[in-house]
Design a protein around this motif. Structure first.
Motif, PDB file in Angstrom:
ATOM      1  N   GLY A 108      35.510  -7.910  32.641  1.00 36.68           N
ATOM      2  CA  GLY A 108      35.211  -8.256  31.260  1.00 36.68           C
ATOM      3  C   GLY A 108      36.431  -8.400  30.378  1.00 36.68           C
ATOM      4  N   LEU A 109      37.510  -7.681  30.667  1.00 38.24           N
ATOM      5  CA  LEU A 109      38.707  -7.806  29.842  1.00 38.24           C
ATOM      6  C   LEU A 109      39.348  -9.175  29.997  1.00 38.24           C
ATOM      7  N   GLY A 110      39.146  -9.794  31.140  1.00 39.48           N
ATOM      8  CA  GLY A 110      39.722 -11.107  31.380  1.00 39.48           C
ATOM      9  C   GLY A 110      38.830 -12.245  30.951  1.00 39.48           C
ATOM     10  N   PHE A 111      37.501 -12.009  30.890  1.00 44.68           N
ATOM     11  CA  PHE A 111      36.576 -13.116  30.640  1.00 44.68           C
ATOM     12  C   PHE A 111      35.603 -12.871  29.490  1.00 44.68           C
ATOM     13  N   GLY A 112      35.645 -11.711  28.863  1.00 43.46           N
ATOM     14  CA  GLY A 112      34.773 -11.462  27.728  1.00 43.46           C
ATOM     15  C   GLY A 112      33.679 -10.465  28.035  1.00 43.46           C
ATOM     16  N   ASP A 113      33.132  -9.872  26.962  1.00 44.04           N
ATOM     17  CA  ASP A 113      32.073  -8.879  27.115  1.00 44.04           C
ATOM     18  C   ASP A 113      30.789  -9.483  27.650  1.00 44.04           C
TER      19      ASP A 113
END
Length: 399
Positions: free
Chosen positions: A214-219
């Motif tokens: 999620g930190l790389g692609f969003g919540d």
């Protein structure tokens, strides 16, 4: 207690305010134990200064005898270094983890955009040799408890361009009325979640997958069509899986520059608001440190005058003050670094899943060097002012 809680926090909305509070709690503990700690931590610098010729021995004796007096000086220096390091490197830790996850999860060979319209993405899909072209739109949505970062993606061929690290459910079900969520936001497969899109439109979607990157692609990962319908400019970045296809052919179809996959992991720096907050907090800590150190040195006027009377030159006295200040900076740097390290390890464990924070060496040296320079100036200026009158006049000054 706060440190343990911080290690379990998974959302930036909760970790953001808790992180500086944790560092502040540890710094407060150091301050309360200052008189005791000063006697212990100032011992090694005093031993190191003793063999130095000239005023080294005198600075060493002052450090030993004045440990209690120097404790209030160590505290604000520790606070400045600890808070600066914590706030700055919490951001670099999160950014570094996001870049790593994006790098590991990006399978596309090329990146086109941003600012690519839907018709251009469709033209790219028709280029011979293109396996998949995923349109990606970034935005934010707001639920009752928290805002979420969102990417809207076209589902067809997604497995060829992006690996979110799915831990439960399946992205094959991503489509109308569904979404995927990252671990740590409190959602599980089958949940129905309501929130407001960027334009305020309320929607309710069913979670079909949970992923770890999620930190790389969003919540949240939503259908591209849903996100595009609620943003002002539905122009996307296109991730293209096209091994062996010439870049020129893709650029001609898209009408936009084509970059390699490394461009997909480029991230922002956290925004002006975060930089402003960091600057204000560090400025407050710096002002406190400068005032405390300046008053401590100014209060030694009689001592400095007495040294002049027994034969010390102005240069020797100033050198002694500088050596004492450097020793205090060294002690504060060690204590501040330990406070920041404990806080950052807990923050990194909770937010990134690993206990290794990302600390740029130059950034750390800049913080310690800046604190040291301020401390030297804060000590040197009042010391010079105290040495300006004749030594006999200085003896009459009340400390």
């Amino acid at each position: 207690m706060r440190t343990g809680v911080l290690a379990w926090v998974r959302t930036d909305a909760a970790a953001g305010p808790l992180t500086p509070l944790t560092a502040l709690a540890w710094t407060t503990a150091v301050t309360l134990l200052g008189p005791v700690l000063a006697r212990v931590v100032l011992g090694p610098p005093a031993l190191a200064l003793a063999p130095l010729p000239g005023t080294g021995g005198l600075a060493s004796l002052n450090l030993r005898a004045g440990a209690r007096r120097l404790a209030p000086v160590v505290a604000p220096l520790t606070l400045m270094i600890a808070l600066s390091s914590t706030l700055l490197f919490a951001g670099t830790t999160l950014t570094g983890a996001g870049e790593r996850q994006a790098r590991e999860g990006t399978l596309a060979t090329h990146v086109i955009g941003p600012g690519v319209p839907a018709r251009a993405a469709e033209a790219v899909r028709r280029v011979p040799g293109v396996r998949a072209a995923t349109e990606v739109l970034h935005t934010r949505v707001r639920a009752i408890n928290s805002p979420y970062s969102v990417q809207g993606v076209t589902a067809e061929g997604l497995e060829a361009t992006m690996d979110l690290g799915v831990t439960s459910g399946s992205l094959a079900e991503l489509g109308n009325g569904t979404m995927a969520a990252r671990e740590g936001v409190g959602m599980k497969v089958g949940d129905r979640v309501s929130f407001s899109m960027a334009d305020g439109t309320p929607v309710t979607l069913r979670v079909v997958a949970v992923y770890r990157r999620g930190l790389g692609f969003g919540d949240l990962t939503l259908p591209h069509a849903l996100v595009a319908a609620h943003v002002d400019a539905p122009l996307s970045t296109v991730l293209v899986a096209a091994p062996g296809v010439p870049r020129d052919a893709l650029a001609a179809a898209a009408g936009a520059p084509v970059r390699d996959r490394a461009a997909a992991v480029e991230r922002g720096d956290g925004g002006a608001v975060n930089r402003l907050a960091l600057g204000l907090i560090v400025a407050f800590a710096a002002i406190t440190m400068v005032n405390t150190l300046a008053m401590a040195v100014a209060g030694r006027s009689r001592e400095l005058a007495l040294l002049r009377l027994v034969g010390a030159t102005r240069r020797q006295v100033l050198r002694m003050v500088r050596l004492e200040t450097l020793a205090v900076v060294l002690v504060a740097a060690v204590l501040g670094t330990l406070v920041a390290l404990v806080t950052l390890v807990a923050y990194s464990s909770g937010m990134t899943g690993t206990a290794t924070p990302h600390v740029p060496v130059l950034g750390y040296l800049g913080i310690v060097g800046g604190a040291g320079l301020l401390a030297l100036l804060a000590a040197a200026l009042p010391a010079r002012a105290a040495l300006r009158p004749a030594p006999v006049e200085g003896l009459g000054v009340r400390e």
